[in-house]
Design a protein around this motif. Structure first.
Motif, mmCIF file in Angstrom:
data_model
loop_
_atom_site.group_PDB
_atom_site.id
_atom_site.type_symbol
_atom_site.label_atom_id
_atom_site.label_comp_id
_atom_site.label_asym_id
_atom_site.label_seq_id
_atom_site.Cartn_x
_atom_site.Cartn_y
_atom_site.Cartn_z
ATOM 1 N N ARG A 190 47.710 48.154 74.986
ATOM 2 C CA ARG A 190 47.666 48.445 76.410
ATOM 3 C C ARG A 190 48.744 47.640 77.109
ATOM 4 N NH1 ARG A 190 42.382 48.563 80.421
ATOM 5 N NH2 ARG A 190 43.548 48.843 82.364
ATOM 6 N N GLY A 191 49.541 48.317 77.912
ATOM 7 C CA GLY A 191 50.614 47.661 78.642
ATOM 8 C C GLY A 191 51.069 48.529 79.796
ATOM 9 N N ARG A 192 52.207 48.193 80.336
ATOM 10 C CA ARG A 192 52.784 48.941 81.450
ATOM 11 C C ARG A 192 54.030 49.668 80.964
ATOM 12 N NH1 ARG A 192 51.315 48.172 86.692
ATOM 13 N NH2 ARG A 192 49.606 46.690 87.066
ATOM 14 N N HIS A 193 54.065 50.976 81.199
ATOM 15 C CA HIS A 193 55.173 51.809 80.761
ATOM 16 C C HIS A 193 55.548 52.764 81.889
ATOM 17 C CE1 HIS A 193 54.527 50.441 76.584
ATOM 18 N NE2 HIS A 193 53.231 50.570 76.861
ATOM 19 N N SER A 194 56.800 53.128 81.941
ATOM 20 C CA SER A 194 57.300 54.052 82.958
ATOM 21 C C SER A 194 57.162 55.484 82.480
ATOM 22 C CB SER A 194 58.761 53.735 83.274
ATOM 23 O OG SER A 194 59.568 53.941 82.128
ATOM 24 N N ALA A 195 57.320 56.418 83.417
ATOM 25 C CA ALA A 195 57.244 57.838 83.060
ATOM 26 C C ALA A 195 58.388 58.245 82.144
ATOM 27 C CB ALA A 195 57.252 58.685 84.330
ATOM 28 N N MET A 225 48.847 51.772 80.985
ATOM 29 C CA MET A 225 48.397 52.830 80.088
ATOM 30 C C MET A 225 48.290 52.283 78.672
ATOM 31 S SD MET A 225 51.798 55.214 79.876
ATOM 32 C CE MET A 225 51.846 55.348 81.663
ATOM 33 N N VAL A 226 47.642 53.046 77.826
ATOM 34 C CA VAL A 226 47.440 52.679 76.432
ATOM 35 C C VAL A 226 48.336 53.562 75.571
ATOM 36 C CG1 VAL A 226 45.784 52.470 74.542
ATOM 37 C CG2 VAL A 226 45.080 51.961 76.890
ATOM 38 N N VAL A 227 49.280 52.943 74.850
ATOM 39 C CA VAL A 227 50.186 53.636 73.941
ATOM 40 C C VAL A 227 49.866 53.141 72.539
ATOM 41 C CG1 VAL A 227 52.587 54.047 73.290
ATOM 42 C CG2 VAL A 227 51.957 53.852 75.700
ATOM 43 N N GLY A 228 49.365 54.046 71.709
ATOM 44 C CA GLY A 228 48.913 53.631 70.395
ATOM 45 C C GLY A 228 47.630 52.825 70.511
ATOM 46 N N ASP A 229 47.640 51.603 70.025
ATOM 47 C CA ASP A 229 46.501 50.700 70.147
ATOM 48 C C ASP A 229 46.769 49.553 71.100
ATOM 49 O OD1 ASP A 229 45.196 52.239 68.285
ATOM 50 O OD2 ASP A 229 45.865 51.025 66.575
#
Length: 439
Positions: free
Chosen positions: A222-227, A216-220
């Motif tokens: 893109r990486g992998r993040h958990s719920a 997913m994209v958080v801010g600017d």
């Protein structure tokens, strides 16, 4: 229902026995075992009832397909949801096929259980069970003595719960079951099944672990993040407890969704749907969704609530049709009894849907741009005085006289359809059908 499946029984004795068995399942006879059902019809011994589940000549899978087509003839809906879920039946001993230690769905205790996979067809007219599978642990597959005692077919490989769930979804797609959504919990989903659903044009809502890292994209960046990480980053305005057009609350939970990158070119839009308790933020649940670009948050929440309420559908099948009251130990007996129990439960559900007081199921309508290109429903015939056909025949774009479909010249309630040798008086649904037949 019996008239629709009777042609699957070669001999007259098991054919009539199946009718008696269906009636016995629906009657309050205590436990639906061979002794109770035999006593209901005045028989001293349960040999006839047990023979129907063990040595009688009939194919449970073909009867399952007929039951599914019978349901779709009345409740077919192109916006329906296929809900795949498991139910664990508590068992006293260890000799029944597939018994293992796990948490029972009824008593919520860890005990000897049999794990069954069920596919529920949730449409506007109600919820119906159209498929079933039995999970066999690896200990049963690898032990030759257990396989022989339970009469498990030779060459049957070990299949996980997710593989059984994927098999039911594949059968529904191959049979052209009209449905738009596939919903499943995290307990019946694995990575290969998720990849299969992503490649399929059907939309889906499946549960994922809260610690699983998704792209997913958080801010600017893109990486992998958990719920769990995403839920901690969302502020209070991102969570909703009720939609603007909703009358009731969404099961007293807070809901939010986050847009995910597209899995592959041409696939639908993906979201991460989050649910938690209001105020405290505990009990976090995550769902991976793929649908059309016009799908809203209330639409996703309604599908998630259908997945939660599916346990009540299975519990009602246990109460009204004795889905959990079987006393069979063999592999063939489990499938045969479960198939008849599914037919009995669908009879009750169809009878309830014909009443004015029946509860309707809220399913979001399709908003995809391809919905306008579907064929319109045919206009009713006005050049004949025949009454509409009461048989469960799917609507078609072709105008077919009722006498041709039903092999009868009168369609009144008192008319009788002449029996045809070797076939059911009710027409089995054709394999080829045009688009746009469903409601």
């Amino acid at each position: 229902m019996h008239g629709h499946i009777s042609h699957r029984f070669v001999r007259a004795e098991p054919r009539e026995r199946a009718r008696t068995y269906l009636r016995g399942i629906l009657d309050p006879v205590g436990r639906r075992n061979g002794w109770q059902l035999a006593a209901r019809v005045g028989e001293e011994h349960p040999d006839g009832m047990q023979r129907l589940l063990s040595t009688a000549r009939w194919n449970a899978d073909r009867v399952r397909d007929d039951v599914r087509d019978f349901v779709l003839g009345y409740a077919g809906d192109r916006n329906a949801v296929l809900v795949v879920d498991e139910w664990r039946f508590a068992k006293k001993g260890r000799r029944s096929v597939g018994v293992h230690l796990a948490r029972s769905s009824g008593s919520r205790r860890t005990e000897n259980v049999q794990t069954g996979l069920f596919c529920t067809y949730v449409a506007q007219r109600g919820s119906y069970l159209i498929d079933r599978e039995l999970f066999l642990p690896a200990t049963w597959i690898g032990d030759t003595g257990l396989r022989r005692s339970a009469r498990i077919p030779d060459g049957l490989p070990y299949r996980t719960v997710a593989e059984l769930a994927g098999g039911m979804v594949t059968r529904a797609i191959a049979a052209q079951v009209p449905a738009r959504w596939v919903a499943a919990d995290v307990s019946v989903i694995d990575l290969p099944l998720r990849r299969f659903l992503e490649r399929n044009p059907m939309w889906f809502l499946i549960g994922v672990r809260t610690d699983e890292r998704l792209p997913m994209v958080v801010g600017d960046h893109r990486g992998r993040h958990s719920a769990e990480t995403v839920a901690a980053l969302l502020d209070g305005d991102a969570w909703a407890t009720r939609g603007a057009s909703q009358v009731r609350q969404w099961s007293a939970h807070e809901w939010a969704r986050v847009r995910l990158p597209v899995a592959r070119p041409g696939s639908g839009v993906r979201w991460l749907l989050l649910r938690r308790d209001p105020g405290t933020g505990e009990n976090l649940h995550a769902y991976l969704c793929q649908a059309g670009p016009a799908t809203t948050l209330p639409d996703l929440v309604e599908i998630a609530l259908l997945l939660q309420r599916n346990r009540y559908v299975l519990a009602s099948a246990c109460t009204g049709a004795g889905l959990d009251e079987y006393e069979v130990r063999h592999w063939v007996g489990w499938y045969r009894y479960t198939t008849l129990a599914l037919a009995a439960h669908n009879c009750l559900a169809l009878a309830g849907s014909r009443n004015d007081t029946a509860e309707t199921v809220s399913i979001p309508a399709a908003r995809d741009p391809q919905a306008r290109s579907r064929l319109p429903r045919p206009e009713p015939r006005t050049d004949t005085e025949e009454e509409p056909c009461p048989t469960p025949v799917r609507p078609s774009t072709r105008s077919v006289p009722c006498a041709t479909r039903c092999a009868s010249t009168s369609n009144s309630a008192r008319s009788t359809v002449p029996a045809r040798r070797g076939r059911s008086p009710w027409l089995v649904f054709p394999s080829g059908r045009s688009r746009g037949w469903a409601r």
